[in-house]
Design a protein around this motif. Structure first.
Motif, PDB file in Angstrom:
ATOM      1  N   ASP A   1    -109.545 -46.958  29.395  1.00 37.24           N
ATOM      2  CA  ASP A   1    -108.023 -45.934  29.750  1.00 37.24           C
ATOM      3  C   ASP A   1    -107.205 -47.208  30.803  1.00 37.24           C
ATOM      4  O   ASP A   1    -107.152 -49.158  30.032  1.00 37.24           O
ATOM      5  CB  ASP A   1    -108.984 -45.191  30.907  1.00 37.24           C
ATOM      6  CG  ASP A   1    -109.195 -46.620  32.504  1.00 37.24           C
ATOM      7  OD1 ASP A   1    -109.398 -47.871  31.773  1.00 37.24           O
ATOM      8  OD2 ASP A   1    -110.164 -45.720  33.071  1.00 37.24           O
ATOM      9  N   PHE A   2    -106.114 -46.864  30.274  1.00 32.82           N
ATOM     10  CA  PHE A   2    -104.944 -47.460  30.960  1.00 32.82           C
ATOM     11  C   PHE A   2    -104.638 -48.745  31.854  1.00 32.82           C
ATOM     12  O   PHE A   2    -104.597 -49.909  32.199  1.00 32.82           O
ATOM     13  CB  PHE A   2    -103.513 -46.589  31.168  1.00 32.82           C
ATOM     14  CG  PHE A   2    -102.613 -47.435  31.727  1.00 32.82           C
ATOM     15  CD1 PHE A   2    -101.875 -48.083  30.838  1.00 32.82           C
ATOM     16  CD2 PHE A   2    -101.975 -47.288  32.833  1.00 32.82           C
ATOM     17  CE1 PHE A   2    -100.255 -49.045  30.723  1.00 32.82           C
ATOM     18  CE2 PHE A   2    -100.469 -48.289  32.725  1.00 32.82           C
ATOM     19  CZ  PHE A   2     -99.987 -48.909  32.501  1.00 32.82           C
ATOM     20  N   LEU A   3    -105.845 -48.056  33.647  1.00 42.36           N
ATOM     21  CA  LEU A   3    -105.906 -49.104  34.393  1.00 42.36           C
ATOM     22  C   LEU A   3    -106.569 -50.246  34.082  1.00 42.36           C
ATOM     23  O   LEU A   3    -106.672 -51.326  34.503  1.00 42.36           O
ATOM     24  CB  LEU A   3    -106.443 -48.147  35.770  1.00 42.36           C
ATOM     25  CG  LEU A   3    -105.302 -47.198  36.227  1.00 42.36           C
ATOM     26  CD1 LEU A   3    -106.227 -46.709  37.751  1.00 42.36           C
ATOM     27  CD2 LEU A   3    -104.286 -47.920  36.569  1.00 42.36           C
ATOM     28  N   THR A   4    -108.341 -49.967  33.349  1.00 42.03           N
ATOM     29  CA  THR A   4    -108.388 -51.235  32.934  1.00 42.03           C
ATOM     30  C   THR A   4    -108.246 -52.104  32.235  1.00 42.03           C
ATOM     31  O   THR A   4    -108.015 -53.460  32.190  1.00 42.03           O
ATOM     32  CB  THR A   4    -109.822 -50.623  31.822  1.00 42.03           C
ATOM     33  OG1 THR A   4    -110.582 -49.356  32.965  1.00 42.03           O
ATOM     34  CG2 THR A   4    -111.054 -51.789  31.802  1.00 42.03           C
TER      35      THR A   4
ATOM     36  N   LEU B   1    -104.139 -52.728  32.162  1.00 39.72           N
ATOM     37  CA  LEU B   1    -103.995 -53.127  33.379  1.00 39.72           C
ATOM     38  C   LEU B   1    -104.672 -54.302  33.859  1.00 39.72           C
ATOM     39  O   LEU B   1    -103.687 -55.209  33.912  1.00 39.72           O
ATOM     40  CB  LEU B   1    -102.520 -51.955  34.373  1.00 39.72           C
ATOM     41  CG  LEU B   1    -101.900 -53.038  35.529  1.00 39.72           C
ATOM     42  CD1 LEU B   1    -100.912 -53.407  34.029  1.00 39.72           C
ATOM     43  CD2 LEU B   1    -101.656 -52.285  35.875  1.00 39.72           C
ATOM     44  N   GLY B   2    -105.885 -53.848  34.062  1.00 33.14           N
ATOM     45  CA  GLY B   2    -106.560 -54.885  35.039  1.00 33.14           C
ATOM     46  C   GLY B   2    -106.414 -56.207  33.884  1.00 33.14           C
ATOM     47  O   GLY B   2    -107.332 -57.397  34.475  1.00 33.14           O
TER      48      GLY B   2
ATOM     49  N   ALA C   1    -115.963 -53.686  37.932  1.00 32.31           N
ATOM     50  CA  ALA C   1    -114.835 -53.766  38.302  1.00 32.31           C
ATOM     51  C   ALA C   1    -114.311 -55.059  36.593  1.00 32.31           C
ATOM     52  O   ALA C   1    -114.615 -56.347  37.036  1.00 32.31           O
ATOM     53  CB  ALA C   1    -114.341 -53.908  39.260  1.00 32.31           C
TER      54      ALA C   1
END
Length: 84
Positions: A2-5, A7-8, A59
């Motif tokens: 996903d986008f947040l992963t 980004l991270g 995470a």
């Protein structure tokens, strides 16, 4: 992924590789006199706590970034001690 992963992972990559120039310069010049010992110890402690936090949250970006950053900074600390 996903986008947040993504980004991270992007943030983790940039903040982690930021230490490579310092590590290589210290290694090449055999001098770490301009690197603060107190800063290194404080930073290493914080990165270790971030790693524990990332493991607890499962995470991946936090775990990867802080594992590698911890390794790079332990190398810089070792070089600082070695080249005193």
């Amino acid at each position: 992924m996903d986008f947040l992963t993504v980004l991270g992972l992007a943030a983790a990559t940039l903040t982690t590789i930021a230490f490579l120039p310092q590590m290589f310069k210290t290694w090449q010049t055999k001098s770490a006199k301009d690197v603060s010992f107190v800063m290194l110890i404080t930073f290493i402690s914080g990165v270790f706590l971030w790693l524990i936090y990332g493991i607890y949250l499962k995470a991946l970006p936090i775990i990867l970034a802080n594992s590698i950053t911890l390794l790079f900074n332990l190398i810089i600390l070792w070089l600082k001690i070695k080249y005193r």
